[in-house]
Motif scaffolding. Structure first.
Motif, short mmCIF file in Angstrom:
data_model
loop_
_atom_site.label_atom_id
_atom_site.label_comp_id
_atom_site.label_asym_id
_atom_site.label_seq_id
_atom_site.Cartn_x
_atom_site.Cartn_y
_atom_site.Cartn_z
N UNK A 45 0.95 -1.59 0.06
CA UNK A 45 -0.53 0.28 0.03
C UNK A 45 1.01 1.24 0.12
N UNK A 46 0.41 2.23 0.05
CA UNK A 46 0.95 3.58 -0.45
C UNK A 46 1.77 4.72 1.02
N UNK A 91 5.26 -0.96 1.11
CA UNK A 91 5.58 -0.05 0.36
C UNK A 91 6.04 -0.20 -1.31
N UNK A 92 5.48 1.35 -2.67
CA UNK A 92 5.30 0.59 -3.68
C UNK A 92 7.34 1.19 -4.06
N UNK A 140 9.11 -3.06 -2.46
CA UNK A 140 8.19 -4.59 -3.21
C UNK A 140 8.71 -5.55 -3.95
N UNK A 141 9.68 -5.32 -4.41
CA UNK A 141 10.51 -6.56 -5.51
C UNK A 141 11.11 -7.73 -4.81
N UNK A 166 9.49 -13.20 -2.65
CA UNK A 166 9.21 -14.27 -1.80
C UNK A 166 7.84 -14.39 -2.18
N UNK A 167 7.18 -14.53 -2.99
CA UNK A 167 5.92 -14.49 -3.33
C UNK A 167 5.31 -15.74 -4.21
#
Length: 341
Positions: A191-192, A205-206, A211-212, A217-218
């Motif tokens: 989220x922001x 955050x972005x 994010x990476x 881990x996704x």
């Protein structure tokens, strides 16, 4: 004559003036999800027994009725119709997204705008969960072998212990997180403002690094965010290179959040285990587009938002706001208000 017909705008009313604090709502003629707009008007009417709910069923009725209306609801409001609205104070958009509205013109005129945020939580949450389970148990492989009448075993996966990253923690993202809880998965929210936290085990955050780091881990990546300057093209070549090749992408956000060319390339080169796309870029997806032909891509025609309870949930919000507006006027606090910002 049906109840809906009896409530059309040819009734003898004052055209939108609230009397004795009673709400007066004008419903525009366009419906959604193939459900008659009369059902929307009736749902609002049921919730406002002391108020007035008018339904404009033709372009002429819309232009005449909106002239004096103060509280209007509908799927869209084009600028030509807005020009005819001489006394408009509130426009209750019946969609969660408002990018299709003439927001600048509405803001200039001081019209307050609300949206349908939260209405889609249950149904889209279920859609996402179904998509995840579809790829976890590889039902698409089973369906293919059934069509061929092949009794031949295949390997599947297990959702338990997986990591699910949810981009966007609004009503839909929260609904997805809630429905994943019984499956004992690790969840990461994006989220922001990560400092606000959320319903996920972790929130980032972005920024590129956090994010990476989450993508790496996704196992299942769920896109449930609005389309903004930040999210447009968010899932491009860099993101699809970072994410594990065994991961699955689920997009119920907007098509341009994903770089379509990069996605096709990733599917072709086995950089993704699969993708479930309820939205695409372009949309509708052309008949000759390569995404149609991949066995590990599930495509639904922007259908995650459909629910037979859509108008009922929407009417709960709109009727409550109509009551607040009737009693509090321009000073009333409205649920889901997006204008003024």
């Amino acid at each position: 004559m049906t109840g809906s017909d009896a409530e059309h705008v040819d009734r003898e009313t004052d055209g939108g003036t609230d009397t004795a604090g009673e709400p007066h709502v004008l419903v525009l003629r366009r419906g959604t999800h193939g459900i008659p707009v009369e059902q929307y008007a009736d749902a609002i009417r049921d919730r406002l027994p002391g108020g007035t709910v008018d339904l404009a069923r033709t372009p002429t009725e819309e232009r005449e009725a909106i002239r004096d209306a103060r509280f209007v609801t509908g799927m869209t409001l084009d600028e030509s119709l807005l020009e005819a609205a001489e006394n408009l104070e509130v426009f209750a958009c019946a969609y969660a997204g408002t990018g299709h509205l003439p927001l600048e013109a509405l803001e200039e005129r001081g019209v307050r705008v609300t949206n349908a945020s939260g209405v889609h939580g249950p149904n889209i949450g279920e859609h996402v969960l179904g998509a995840i389970l579809h790829f976890t148990r590889r039902f698409h492989v089973g369906a293919r072998r059934q069509r061929r009448r092949e009794w031949r075993h295949y390997q599947a996966h297990e959702l338990h212990g997986s990591t699910v990253t949810i981009v966007g923690l609004g009503a839909i993202g929260r609904a997805v997180a809630d429905r994943l809880e019984p499956f004992d998965v690790e969840t990461i929210g994006v989220r922001y403002t990560p400092e606000k936290g959320g319903p996920t085990d972790e929130v980032v955050g972005f920024g590129d690094e956090p994010f990476h780091g989450a993508l790496a881990r996704t196992d299942y990546l769920v896109l449930a965010c609005p389309l903004t300057e930040t999210t447009r093209g968010l899932i491009g070549r860099d993101a699809l290179t970072t994410i594990d090749p065994g991961a699955v992408l689920v997009n119920v956000a907007r098509g341009p959040v994903v770089d379509t060319d990069a996605l096709v390339e990733a599917i072709r080169s086995h950089q993704l285990r699969g993708a479930s796309l309820d939205v695409t870029d372009p949309e509708p997806l052309p008949e000759d587009h390569p995404l149609w032909n991949f066995g590990n891509v599930q495509i639904t025609p922007h259908n995650a938002g459909h629910t037979p309870k859509y108008y009922d949930r929407l009417a709960d919000v709109v009727a409550e706001n109509a009551e607040r507006h009737a009693t509090g006027g321009g000073e009333a606090s409205l649920e889901n208000q997006v204008l003024p910002r």
